[in-house]
Motif scaffolding. Sequence first.
Motif, short mmCIF file in Angstrom:
data_model
loop_
_atom_site.label_atom_id
_atom_site.label_comp_id
_atom_site.label_asym_id
_atom_site.label_seq_id
_atom_site.Cartn_x
_atom_site.Cartn_y
_atom_site.Cartn_z
N THR A 195 9.37 65.38 53.97
CA THR A 195 9.50 66.82 54.19
C THR A 195 10.43 67.38 53.12
O THR A 195 11.55 66.88 52.96
N ASP A 214 12.22 70.84 52.04
CA ASP A 214 12.49 72.13 52.65
C ASP A 214 13.33 73.03 51.73
O ASP A 214 14.52 72.78 51.53
N SER A 233 8.82 74.18 49.37
CA SER A 233 8.71 73.44 50.64
C SER A 233 7.30 72.87 50.76
O SER A 233 6.33 73.56 50.44
N GLU A 260 5.05 69.26 52.92
CA GLU A 260 5.15 68.00 53.67
C GLU A 260 4.09 67.03 53.19
O GLU A 260 2.98 67.45 52.85
N ARG A 312 16.30 62.45 45.99
CA ARG A 312 17.71 62.53 45.56
C ARG A 312 18.05 61.57 44.43
O ARG A 312 19.12 60.97 44.38
N SER A 344 16.80 70.86 51.38
CA SER A 344 16.95 69.52 51.94
C SER A 344 15.61 68.79 51.96
O SER A 344 14.56 69.39 51.78
N SER A 345 15.69 67.48 52.18
CA SER A 345 14.46 66.71 52.33
C SER A 345 14.69 65.57 53.31
O SER A 345 15.83 65.16 53.54
N SER A 346 13.59 65.11 53.92
CA SER A 346 13.67 63.98 54.86
C SER A 346 12.57 63.00 54.54
O SER A 346 11.47 63.40 54.15
N ARG A 349 13.99 61.04 58.56
CA ARG A 349 15.44 60.85 58.37
C ARG A 349 15.92 61.73 57.23
O ARG A 349 15.45 61.58 56.09
N PRO A 350 16.85 62.64 57.48
CA PRO A 350 17.33 63.51 56.41
C PRO A 350 18.00 62.68 55.31
O PRO A 350 18.82 61.81 55.60
N THR A 405 19.33 64.32 52.65
CA THR A 405 20.37 65.22 52.15
C THR A 405 21.69 64.85 52.82
O THR A 405 21.75 64.65 54.02
#
Length: 276
Positions: free
Chosen positions: A6, A8, A28, A30, A56, A64-66, A70-71, A73
């Motif tokens: 994800t 975002d 954004s 998915e 990252r 943010s991203s997951s 699980r995040p 960020t």
Amino acid sequence: MTAMLTVDNIVKVYRSHRTEVRAVNGVSFEVEAGTTFGLVGESGSGKSTIARCALRLIEPTSGSSSVDGRPITGLRGKELRSLRASTGMVFQNPVAALNPRLTIEQSIAEPLRTHTALRGRVLAARARELLDEVGLAQSHAERLPHQLSGGQCQRVGIARALATRPKLLVLDEPTSALDVSVQAQVLNLLQELRREYSLSYLLISHDLDVVRYMSDMAGVMRKGELVESGPAAEVLVTPSHEYTQRLIAAMPETPGAVPITERGTLITTPKVAEQL
Ligand SMILES: Nc1ncnc2c1ncn2[C@@H]1O[C@H](COP(=O)(O)OP(=O)(O)OP(=O)(O)O)[C@@H](O)[C@H]1O
Ligand SMILES: [Mg+2]
């Protein structure tokens, strides 16, 4: 359906002392589990930047991203490394992505050494297994990258990305440095691996045919923004956005290129078929 990745509202501004480049401006999307999301767009539109921010490998300015819910960020140290181990990245230039001084076996063993407790014979055996999974011969293990073809080096890149058994692979122009015939082989390998290991892919390519062939969903980037996204068959065949229409119209007819008409059907010219 659950999201494997994800992204975002990610923004990335590259700053140096004089200049500021807003490379990604609030994107954004998915990637659903077990599917491929293809990202297209002209050079400089921010495709690689969004992919790197999502995992990252570089810090986003905001957003943010997951991964698998699980995040990512805000994670640091061990936690970040562990989440990264559940992802893999394949880069455009397969030869440059490999350490020229390491043998192929050592290159494949490297991520295993970093992320797992495997050592010695068990480590070597797992590296050889990966060699086999990507269709390379055991005799390639002792060679150096310059002693392999571009297509073979890309298979090594894929083996490295698969080493930690990730669920998500980010493929940044994985075949654009390869000959057309080898391109088809590598794309087919990626399709097989995706099915066999239920992988999810974020695929970046400037080649709309490649994205059409590989993707369930597609997104179109322009100047740091996602201007259109949806089922690949719609976005890349009957686009609603004028920019996507121009992108499709501007696609060069590559002589000898693999014509791909619909998802899942890779139609090869007789000449290409001979080389497969
Ligand atoms: N490290 C950096 N420092 C400053 N600007 C950068 C940096 N990396 C990329 N850029 C700029 O950010 C923008 C987006 O670059 P990015 O590499 O994400 O594009 P891309 O869509 O992947 O392009 P290509 O298709 O050519 O690979 C470009 O204008 C680029 O010049
Ligand atoms: Mg790029």
